[in-house]
Design a protein around this motif. Structure first.
Motif, PDB file in Angstrom:
ATOM      1  N   MET A   1       0.840  -1.200   0.000  1.00 34.47           N
ATOM      2  CA  MET A   1       0.000   0.000   0.000  1.00 34.47           C
ATOM      3  C   MET A   1       0.875   1.250   0.000  1.00 34.47           C
ATOM      4  SD  MET A   1      -3.005  -1.051   2.719  1.00 34.47           S
ATOM      5  CE  MET A   1      -3.888   0.493   2.533  1.00 34.47           C
ATOM      6  N   SER A   2       0.417   2.301  -0.638  1.00 41.67           N
ATOM      7  CA  SER A   2       1.148   3.562  -0.675  1.00 41.67           C
ATOM      8  C   SER A   2       0.946   4.318   0.626  1.00 41.67           C
ATOM      9  CB  SER A   2       0.654   4.418  -1.841  1.00 41.67           C
ATOM     10  OG  SER A   2      -0.671   4.863  -1.592  1.00 41.67           O
ATOM     11  N   ASP A   5      -2.548   5.525   0.804  1.00 41.38           N
ATOM     12  CA  ASP A   5      -3.484   4.475   1.198  1.00 41.38           C
ATOM     13  C   ASP A   5      -3.425   4.223   2.698  1.00 41.38           C
ATOM     14  OD1 ASP A   5      -4.354   4.070  -1.413  1.00 41.38           O
ATOM     15  OD2 ASP A   5      -2.850   2.518  -1.810  1.00 41.38           O
ATOM     16  N   ASP A   6      -2.216   4.143   3.232  1.00 42.09           N
ATOM     17  CA  ASP A   6      -2.061   3.910   4.677  1.00 42.09           C
ATOM     18  C   ASP A   6      -2.684   5.045   5.482  1.00 42.09           C
ATOM     19  OD1 ASP A   6      -0.724   1.517   4.348  1.00 42.09           O
ATOM     20  OD2 ASP A   6       1.278   2.442   4.404  1.00 42.09           O
ATOM     21  N   ALA A   9      -6.579   4.910   5.304  1.00 42.43           N
ATOM     22  CA  ALA A   9      -7.119   3.793   6.086  1.00 42.43           C
ATOM     23  C   ALA A   9      -7.094   4.131   7.570  1.00 42.43           C
ATOM     24  CB  ALA A   9      -6.322   2.517   5.813  1.00 42.43           C
ATOM     25  N   TRP A  63       3.500   9.896   6.878  1.00 33.86           N
ATOM     26  CA  TRP A  63       2.624   9.653   5.732  1.00 33.86           C
ATOM     27  C   TRP A  63       2.391  10.943   4.938  1.00 33.86           C
ATOM     28  CZ3 TRP A  63      -0.919   6.660   9.535  1.00 33.86           C
ATOM     29  CH2 TRP A  63      -0.534   5.319   9.586  1.00 33.86           C
ATOM     30  N   ASP A  74      -7.721  14.115  -3.347  1.00 31.18           N
ATOM     31  CA  ASP A  74      -6.573  13.726  -2.516  1.00 31.18           C
ATOM     32  C   ASP A  74      -5.904  14.945  -1.894  1.00 31.18           C
ATOM     33  OD1 ASP A  74      -6.990  11.079  -3.060  1.00 31.18           O
ATOM     34  OD2 ASP A  74      -5.264  10.835  -4.394  1.00 31.18           O
TER      35      ASP A  74
END
Length: 490
Positions: A1-2, A5-6, A9, A63, A74
């Motif tokens: 996962m990028s 994405d992390d 989530a 992140w 995004d």
């Protein structure tokens, strides 16, 4: 996962826990036994400790550095998460927990003091809340204005200086309009009578439906102070009932429906993300105020409401729908902000704005608040406060630490004035629908042009995009002068 994405989530779980915290607060105001206040304070404090730890987790910083946005959505996610992370990391965890605990308990103490008309019962608790909010503001301000640091929680980009300047521009026209209206030869008669609670609530549910409230994802309950809670597929509103004043119930319901419809109208793809709710309290208030006033108090809609109330309660003693419209919009120097007419409402906000700015700045102490309130109210409204429940004890906001929130009500009125101008130009048949009790054409326009975006754009940009012009106070003041000149024959 990028990294993106992390981060998302992780954020989804944080947003879900935030919704759980909100549900605890809803329960406290509607269902919780009175004796559970202290325990609930501990529960909310514990949950806030978990949320603060998640919002300040060092991994968020990592992140954010590595995340690569693919589109404007995004970019908006990252903007909101970065802003929250930077603000939350300035606040010590112990302070965040203590604020949550104290304000949870304070809410019940305020409600009891308000019911008893006893300021002294509430002052020690309010002193704790103010001290904690000053401490929080000092951490956030980085040497800047303490009150500005708190305003930023509710309206990104707004400052006490900019809001104060707006109020200074609004006040002369509001005061002049009030003087003209109060001195007019024609004065609408007020609504009087007895209106049973159960019948009020049945009609309140019908009103919410007429404005597009989705009952599959919402509910209506009673509370001391009406409010809206939740988002997405779980939105909840409350109202209150006074059997001698049904407008209190009906227009509180419409107001909170505006908040809830905003939350229900946000794009479902944003659910449990930083974009999944209203972008600011000023924009949120624009929805509740346009529903309540420009739509709900309009002549077409009050004509429909007159027929509904006559069917429900019998003869209202006002003669006809035109007299009823005057009663709904009657201007009077009342004590209660939530019951204030459109002419007086922003003056109520200006009073609170000035007082809380001084409280947070340290030039006014809690012990002197009642006297300061009563003095300013007499100056601004020309009448003396008759009891604390009609004065400094009337609003829940300070007990729960919402300093910096009040000015967003007036900003919401300004935004609503702009949106109403754009809405009426875009939906020419709207009055015919309102005359049938159907406000959904307005809700659909607002949903398409504003509500669905959630937190995608910054607050003023959200309103500007919907209106097609830069928002200012002019449309609101023009609307008020035209409306009340007609009602009062000025």
């Amino acid at each position: 996962m990028s990294a993106m994405d992390d981060l998302m989530a992780y954020q989804r779980d944080t947003e879900a826990l935030g919704q759980v915290a909100g549900r605890l607060e809803w329960d406290q105001e509607t269902m919780m036994p009175r004796g559970a206040a202290e325990q609930r304070g501990e529960e909310i404090g514990a949950l806030e400790g978990i949320l603060h730890a998640r919002r300040t987790d060092p991994r968020i910083g990592d992140w954010l550095e590595k995340a690569e946005p693919e589109d404007e959505v995004d970019e908006a996610y990252l903007r909101h998460i970065r802003r929250s992370f930077e603000r939350q990391t300035k606040i010590p965890a112990a302070l965040a927990v203590e604020l949550a605990r104290v304000t949870s308990v304070a809410q019940g103490i305020w409600a009891e003091a308000r019911a008893a008309n006893d300021v002294e019962q509430f002052l020690p608790t309010l002193e704790k809340v103010v001290a904690l909010k000053r401490e929080q503001a000092a951490h956030l301000a980085d040497g800047g204005d303490l009150y500005d640091a708190l305003i930023d929680d509710y309206e990104e980009g707004a400052t006490a200086e900019s809001l104060g300047a707006m109020f200074d521009r609004m006040r002369p026209r509001l005061v002049a309009l009030r003087a003209a209206v109060m001195g007019a030869a024609h004065q609408p008669a007020p609504l009087r009578g007895h209106f049973p609670a159960e019948a009020q609530m049945r009609l309140a549910r019908k009103l919410a439906s007429g404005f597009g409230y989705d009952w599959a994802c919402g509910r209506l309950d009673l509370s001391v102070h009406p409010f809206s809670s939740g988002s997405g597929t779980d939105t909840r509103i409350t109202t209150r009932v006074v059997e001698g004043d049904p407008f209190n119930c009906f227009y509180s319901t419409i107001h909170e429906t505006g908040h809830a419809c905003y939350e229900q109208g946000v794009d479902a793809d944003y659910l449990l993300t930083p974009l999944g709710g209203g972008v600011s309290m000023g924009v949120h208030e624009s929805q509740s105020r346009i529903y309540e006033n420009q739509l709900g108090r309009s002549r077409p809609f009050t004509g429909w409401l007159y027929a509904q109330m006559t069917d429900t309660f019998g003869d209202l003693g006002l003669g006809d729908a035109e007299a009823f419209h005057g009663a709904v919009n009657r201007v009077h120097a009342g004590f209660i902000r939530t019951e204030a007419d459109e002419v007086h409402y922003n003056l109520h906000i200006m009073l609170r704005f000035a007082l809380e700015r001084e409280l947070i700045g340290g030039t006014l102490e809690v012990r002197d608040l009642e006297e300061a309130w009563n003095t300013r109210f007499a100056q601004d409204f020309g009448v003396a406060v008759d009891q604390p429940a009609h004065g400094m004890l009337q609003d829940v906001h300070w007990s729960v630490g919402l300093f910096g929130y009040f000015p967003t009500y007036a900003l919401g009125n300004v935004y609503a004035g702009c949106l109403n101008k754009a809405l009426r130009a875009a939906v020419p048949g709207m009055d015919e629908a309102l005359a049938r009790g159907d406000a959904t054409p307005a809700t659909e326009w607002l949903r398409e042009n504003l509500q669905r975006h959630g937190g995608l754009y910054r607050p003023r940009d959200t309103v500007r995009r919907a209106c097609g012009f830069e928002p200012d106070e002019g449309p609101l003041l023009d609307y008020l002068e035209a409306k009340f000149s007609e009602i009062y024959g000025l």
